[in-house]
Enzyme design. Structure first.
Site, short mmCIF file in Angstrom:
data_model
loop_
_atom_site.label_atom_id
_atom_site.label_comp_id
_atom_site.label_asym_id
_atom_site.label_seq_id
_atom_site.Cartn_x
_atom_site.Cartn_y
_atom_site.Cartn_z
N SER A 75 48.17 39.66 51.67
CA SER A 75 46.53 40.68 52.06
C SER A 75 46.09 40.90 50.55
CB SER A 75 47.77 41.57 52.43
OG SER A 75 47.76 42.37 51.96
N ASP A 76 45.13 40.45 50.11
CA ASP A 76 44.81 40.98 48.90
C ASP A 76 43.28 42.23 48.92
OD1 ASP A 76 44.75 39.66 46.06
OD2 ASP A 76 43.09 39.93 46.47
N THR A 77 43.35 42.96 47.61
CA THR A 77 42.66 43.87 48.17
C THR A 77 42.02 43.19 45.90
OG1 THR A 77 43.57 45.09 49.09
CG2 THR A 77 41.91 46.62 47.66
#
Length: 193
Positions: A75-77
């Site tokens: 994931s990435d934010t």
């Protein structure tokens, strides 16, 4: 529920984030943490979810030998403000500049999750709007000094002091801002065939 559904799989969480790891524990999922170094660079023309989708996918590509039983989650934010992505600050000065820019404004927190097996890949993302009150320089400096938010996109953690005193309003998932849209992850994993 979910634990039973996933009992025949090896869940691999490719994240060093203690917050994401805690979400997996709280979902009662058995998982393994495997980290691979990835140069998180994306094409400059990408915007908003295109960036986080691209980076979550990029992180998944570092894993080339998935078995039939593996489910890889990357994931990435990012924090999106004034048509620009704010990543993690490198130092006190950058953290101060980011928080000053967020002060008194509404921004978006965008997270993408890649769920990948050796047969398919699903990408999900979530967007939450967060509104900060006007922060004083003293409040920003106090937070940076005491909480050292260098591992957080946009230089803040909503679950920390700055969130308690500084956030007026959120629209969307609180947990997305902490680091993972858990409700969407749960639904997607429950519906895996």
């Amino acid at each position: 529920m979910l634990k039973e559904k996933l009992k025949d799989y090896n869940i691999i969480l490719a994240s060093g984030s203690p917050r994401r790891q805690q979400f997996f524990k709280d979902l009662d999922i058995d998982f393994t943490i495997i980290l691979k170094s990835v140069d998180e660079v994306y094409p400059k023309e990408l915007k908003e979810t295109e960036i986080t989708d691209y980076l979550a996918d990029l992180k998944s590509k570092a894993f080339t030998n998935l078995s039939d039983k593996d489910i890889l989650i990357t994931s990435d934010t990012i924090v999106w403000l004034n048509n620009k992505a704010l990543g993690k600050p490198k130092d006190d000065k950058e953290a101060f500049n980011m928080l000053s820019a967020l002060s008194g404004k509404t921004h978006k927190v965008i997270t993408s999750i890649s769920i990948k097996t050796n047969r398919f890949q699903k990408m999900i993302n979530d967007v939450t709007k967060v509104s900060f009150k006007q922060l004083s320089d003293e409040e920003i400096q106090y937070y940076i000094k005491n909480y050292k938010p260098f591992d957080k996109a946009g230089a803040y953690g909503i679950q920390e002091w700055i969130g308690f005193i500084g956030i007026d309003k959120i629209e969307g998932s609180y947990f997305n801002v902490v680091g993972l849209p858990v409700h969407k992850l749960y639904k997607t994993l429950m519906n895996l065939s």
